[in-house]
Scaffold this motif. Sequence first.
Motif, PDB file in Angstrom:
ATOM      1  N   ALA A  60      15.023   2.695  17.390  1.00  0.00           N
ATOM      2  CA  ALA A  60      14.616   4.089  17.572  1.00  0.00           C
ATOM      3  C   ALA A  60      14.965   4.586  18.975  1.00  0.00           C
ATOM      4  N   ARG A  61      15.580   5.747  19.057  1.00  0.00           N
ATOM      5  CA  ARG A  61      15.997   6.293  20.353  1.00  0.00           C
ATOM      6  C   ARG A  61      14.817   6.632  21.242  1.00  0.00           C
ATOM      7  N   ASP A  62      13.712   7.062  20.622  1.00  0.00           N
ATOM      8  CA  ASP A  62      12.539   7.407  21.429  1.00  0.00           C
ATOM      9  C   ASP A  62      11.684   6.185  21.764  1.00  0.00           C
ATOM     10  N   ARG A  63      12.139   5.014  21.318  1.00  0.00           N
ATOM     11  CA  ARG A  63      11.506   3.710  21.588  1.00  0.00           C
ATOM     12  C   ARG A  63      10.204   3.498  20.819  1.00  0.00           C
ATOM     13  N   TYR A  64       9.820   4.474  19.983  1.00  0.00           N
ATOM     14  CA  TYR A  64       8.653   4.258  19.135  1.00  0.00           C
ATOM     15  C   TYR A  64       9.136   3.551  17.865  1.00  0.00           C
ATOM     16  N   VAL A  65       9.057   2.251  17.890  1.00  0.00           N
ATOM     17  CA  VAL A  65       9.705   1.431  16.868  1.00  0.00           C
ATOM     18  C   VAL A  65       8.833   1.136  15.654  1.00  0.00           C
ATOM     19  N   PHE A  66       7.525   1.340  15.791  1.00  0.00           N
ATOM     20  CA  PHE A  66       6.623   0.848  14.748  1.00  0.00           C
ATOM     21  C   PHE A  66       5.443   1.780  14.553  1.00  0.00           C
ATOM     22  N   ALA A  67       5.108   1.993  13.277  1.00  0.00           N
ATOM     23  CA  ALA A  67       3.894   2.741  12.942  1.00  0.00           C
ATOM     24  C   ALA A  67       3.369   2.193  11.623  1.00  0.00           C
ATOM     25  N   TYR A  68       2.059   2.293  11.427  1.00  0.00           N
ATOM     26  CA  TYR A  68       1.499   1.836  10.157  1.00  0.00           C
ATOM     27  C   TYR A  68       0.243   2.625   9.821  1.00  0.00           C
ATOM     28  N   LYS A  69      -0.058   2.655   8.523  1.00  0.00           N
ATOM     29  CA  LYS A  69      -1.277   3.292   8.030  1.00  0.00           C
ATOM     30  C   LYS A  69      -1.981   2.286   7.152  1.00  0.00           C
ATOM     31  N   GLU A  70      -3.210   1.938   7.498  1.00  0.00           N
ATOM     32  CA  GLU A  70      -3.932   0.876   6.805  1.00  0.00           C
ATOM     33  C   GLU A  70      -4.829   1.413   5.688  1.00  0.00           C
ATOM     34  N   MET A  71      -4.939   0.634   4.627  1.00  0.00           N
ATOM     35  CA  MET A  71      -5.835   0.909   3.512  1.00  0.00           C
ATOM     36  C   MET A  71      -6.334  -0.416   2.988  1.00  0.00           C
ATOM     37  N   GLU A  72      -7.386  -0.373   2.208  1.00  0.00           N
ATOM     38  CA  GLU A  72      -7.770  -1.572   1.465  1.00  0.00           C
ATOM     39  C   GLU A  72      -7.890  -1.202  -0.004  1.00  0.00           C
ATOM     40  N   GLU A  73      -7.926  -2.199  -0.846  1.00  0.00           N
ATOM     41  CA  GLU A  73      -7.752  -1.955  -2.277  1.00  0.00           C
ATOM     42  C   GLU A  73      -8.771  -1.006  -2.891  1.00  0.00           C
ATOM     43  N   SER A  74      -9.979  -0.948  -2.342  1.00  0.00           N
ATOM     44  CA  SER A  74     -11.002  -0.066  -2.906  1.00  0.00           C
ATOM     45  C   SER A  74     -10.685   1.408  -2.671  1.00  0.00           C
ATOM     46  N   MET A  75      -9.662   1.685  -1.833  1.00  0.00           N
ATOM     47  CA  MET A  75      -9.221   3.061  -1.617  1.00  0.00           C
ATOM     48  C   MET A  75      -8.172   3.466  -2.663  1.00  0.00           C
ATOM     49  N   GLY A  76      -7.786   2.528  -3.547  1.00  0.00           N
ATOM     50  CA  GLY A  76      -6.830   2.823  -4.603  1.00  0.00           C
ATOM     51  C   GLY A  76      -5.460   3.228  -4.099  1.00  0.00           C
ATOM     52  N   PRO A  77      -4.804   2.378  -3.304  1.00  0.00           N
ATOM     53  CA  PRO A  77      -3.481   2.745  -2.761  1.00  0.00           C
ATOM     54  C   PRO A  77      -2.483   3.094  -3.856  1.00  0.00           C
ATOM     55  N   CYS A  78      -1.578   4.027  -3.557  1.00  0.00           N
ATOM     56  CA  CYS A  78      -0.514   4.356  -4.515  1.00  0.00           C
ATOM     57  C   CYS A  78       0.467   3.199  -4.629  1.00  0.00           C
ATOM     58  N   GLU A  79       0.739   2.506  -3.521  1.00  0.00           N
ATOM     59  CA  GLU A  79       1.705   1.409  -3.517  1.00  0.00           C
ATOM     60  C   GLU A  79       1.124   0.233  -4.306  1.00  0.00           C
ATOM     61  N   ALA A  80       1.859  -0.229  -5.291  1.00  0.00           N
ATOM     62  CA  ALA A  80       1.345  -1.281  -6.171  1.00  0.00           C
ATOM     63  C   ALA A  80       2.393  -2.371  -6.383  1.00  0.00           C
ATOM     64  N   GLY A  81       3.018  -2.797  -5.291  1.00  0.00           N
ATOM     65  CA  GLY A  81       4.042  -3.826  -5.378  1.00  0.00           C
ATOM     66  C   GLY A  81       3.596  -5.147  -4.793  1.00  0.00           C
ATOM     67  N   CYS A  82       2.319  -5.439  -4.879  1.00  0.00           N
ATOM     68  CA  CYS A  82       1.772  -6.668  -4.283  1.00  0.00           C
ATOM     69  C   CYS A  82       2.299  -7.904  -5.014  1.00  0.00           C
ATOM     70  N   PRO A  83       2.768  -8.905  -4.270  1.00  0.00           N
ATOM     71  CA  PRO A  83       3.228 -10.147  -4.909  1.00  0.00           C
ATOM     72  C   PRO A  83       2.101 -10.852  -5.654  1.00  0.00           C
ATOM     73  N   ALA A  84       2.468 -11.573  -6.709  1.00  0.00           N
ATOM     74  CA  ALA A  84       1.480 -12.255  -7.551  1.00  0.00           C
ATOM     75  C   ALA A  84       0.690 -13.295  -6.775  1.00  0.00           C
ATOM     76  N   ARG A  85       1.340 -13.989  -5.842  1.00  0.00           N
ATOM     77  CA  ARG A  85       0.647 -15.058  -5.120  1.00  0.00           C
ATOM     78  C   ARG A  85      -0.516 -14.512  -4.293  1.00  0.00           C
TER      79      ARG A  85
END
Length: 207
Positions: free
Chosen positions: A75-100
């Motif tokens: 990243a040119r502005d040096r801000y290389v990383f960002a994240y937004k945290e959730m836990e399962e009881s919030m019902g995340p839209c992303e549902a690609g969790c590995p089986a293990r």
Amino acid sequence: MTSAGVGGHATPKAYLDDQFTYSRTVDGGGTRGMRVIDSACVGNRVWYAAAEIVEDGEPQYVIALVCLVRWNPKARDRYVFAYKEMEESMGPCEAGCPARILRLLSPTANEHALDWRRRCLVRLRLHARKIEDGMRLRFPRPMAFGDGHSGTDFIVVKKGESVTFRSDVGRSRYRITGFRDLAWVVVPETRVHRTVFTTSPLSANAA
């Protein structure tokens, strides 16, 4: 955050594993914390983890954590990383969790968490379907493309890990983004068997 904010961690996975493994003193005495048992950062876009809740040093139960990740080490502005945290009881839209990771989770009665786990299992089943070169797939609704073609039936063209599709009425090749997440079915190939005529004993005697 900048690379300095990542604290020397080389990957989003390494940072988040460390971030969600901690122990803190609570009011009234005792400690409460969390320990990441296993995790995966799928495509450096979504981090899934089985995290154990720990009280006074004793494991209690295991929940799923999900973090949306933005990772751009150049990243040119040096801000290389960002994240937004959730836990399962919030019902995340992303549902690609590995089986293990799913197998490590404790039983729950939370409806949002149960729905999320069900969606993850459905996706795992869809992605487990075998794809072979030459298969005819039928999609639940017509797929439209920029050249004007629209249809439900396509022939798989597989070369190594690359999968494209050929129209069943032409030679054009197409890419169908996220096709493994769609509810297609395999159309059985119709085989025409050659009829073999044999000479009966009576016919042979008559000759």
